[in-house]
Motif scaffolding. Structure first.
Motif, PDB file in Angstrom:
ATOM      1  N   ALA A 149      69.553 172.105  73.521  1.00 17.84           N
ATOM      2  CA  ALA A 149      70.550 171.524  72.614  1.00 17.84           C
ATOM      3  C   ALA A 149      71.113 170.226  73.203  1.00 17.84           C
ATOM      4  O   ALA A 149      71.329 169.243  72.478  1.00 17.84           O
ATOM      5  CB  ALA A 149      71.675 172.529  72.362  1.00 17.84           C
ATOM      6  N   LEU A 150      71.316 170.203  74.527  1.00 15.86           N
ATOM      7  CA  LEU A 150      71.828 168.978  75.178  1.00 15.86           C
ATOM      8  C   LEU A 150      70.825 167.829  74.990  1.00 15.86           C
ATOM      9  O   LEU A 150      71.205 166.681  74.738  1.00 15.86           O
ATOM     10  CB  LEU A 150      72.043 169.212  76.675  1.00 15.86           C
ATOM     11  N   ARG A 197      68.526 167.499  72.574  1.00 18.76           N
ATOM     12  CA  ARG A 197      68.460 167.056  71.164  1.00 18.76           C
ATOM     13  C   ARG A 197      69.669 166.189  70.809  1.00 18.76           C
ATOM     14  O   ARG A 197      69.550 165.190  70.103  1.00 18.76           O
ATOM     15  CB  ARG A 197      68.367 168.264  70.235  1.00 18.76           C
ATOM     16  N   GLU A 198      70.809 166.596  71.366  1.00 22.01           N
ATOM     17  CA  GLU A 198      72.033 165.808  71.144  1.00 22.01           C
ATOM     18  C   GLU A 198      71.839 164.380  71.669  1.00 22.01           C
ATOM     19  O   GLU A 198      72.156 163.398  70.998  1.00 22.01           O
ATOM     20  CB  GLU A 198      73.156 166.484  71.941  1.00 22.01           C
ATOM     21  N   GLN A 214      69.610 162.183  69.494  1.00 21.09           N
ATOM     22  CA  GLN A 214      70.248 161.612  68.292  1.00 21.09           C
ATOM     23  C   GLN A 214      70.971 160.299  68.641  1.00 21.09           C
ATOM     24  O   GLN A 214      70.994 159.357  67.851  1.00 21.09           O
ATOM     25  CB  GLN A 214      71.288 162.554  67.669  1.00 21.09           C
TER      26      GLN A 214
END
Ligand code: TMP
Length: 211
Positions: free
Chosen positions: A201-202, A204-205, A208
């Motif tokens: 998740a880190l 993918r963040e 972005q």
């Protein structure tokens, strides 16, 4: 003429970078992007043969300059055969390790001058640099325990570097953190201590924000 994006993953052995590299590749594909995944050393049929020589524990007497040149031989083949063509046709290229690995393992780890590494980089990569580099950072104890578990699972045919001293691996980790500090616009340092989902998740963040 380059249109694609070149994204590399770096980290100490057992940092979890290869798992995260695959997860990101699938995530980008799910979003409709054309992704090419490759690895250093390896990534081509010739590179795979070079990888076997480099990581075989039987080759403990390999000399530091011979080792350095073999890493760049694998990379030159990968750049010309896989990475540049993919970037030129607009694909996203994810590479598991690149020249930063050589700067920290052969440079910080073995004491080869960074300027020598970068001279060879100019020959092998001809100016190709990653657009974005994820450094999965993790403490030495956790990464060595993970690397050991991996060797138990898949055997020891690639364990030559895992057998280096703790001081060597500590120099590698410090080398990475120093590199990231010197190029903050290219590096994203990710705390690798969390679970696979959390670290993913880190990443993918950060994607972005940066891509
Ligand atoms: P891997 O297991 O992450 O594929 O990496 C293979 C080993 O090769 C790892 O111990 C790091 C080492 N290595 C170098 O020492 N120099 C390099 O330039 C590269 C690409 C890898």
């Amino acid at each position: 003429m380059r249109r694609g994006r070149f994204i590399t993953f770096e980290g100490t052995d057992g940092s979890g970078k290869t798992t995260q590299f695959r997860i990101l590749g699938n995530w980008l594909r799910d979003r409709g992007l054309e992704v090419v995944e490759t690895v250093e050393p390896g990534g081509t049929a010739i590179g795979q043969q070079i990888r076997r020589i480099l990581l075989d524990p039987a080759n403990a007497d390999i000399q530091p300059r011979a080792e350095l040149l073999l890493y760049f031989a694998s990379r030159a083949q990968n750049v010309d055969q896989v990475i540049r063509p993919a970037l030129d046709s607009g694909r996203v290229v994810l590479c598991d390790r690149f020249t930063d690995s050589t700067l920290v393992y052969q440079g910080a780890g073995r004491g080869i001058d960074a300027s020598v590494v970068m001279d060879l980089d100019r020959i092998a990569c001809r100016g190709l640099k990653p657009d974005l580099t994820f450094l999965i950072d993790i403490d030495l104890e956790t990464s060595l325990a993970r690397a050991r578990r991996r060797n138990e699972r898949i055997g020891t045919s690639e364990s030559r570097l895992d057998e280096e001293s703790a001081a060597f691996h500590e120099r590698v980790r410090e080398g990475y953190l120093a590199l990231a500090k010197s190029e903050p616009e290219r590096f994203v340092v990710i705390d690798g201590r969390g679970g696979i989902g959390e670290v993913g998740a880190l990443i993918r963040e950060a994607m972005q924000v940066h891509v």
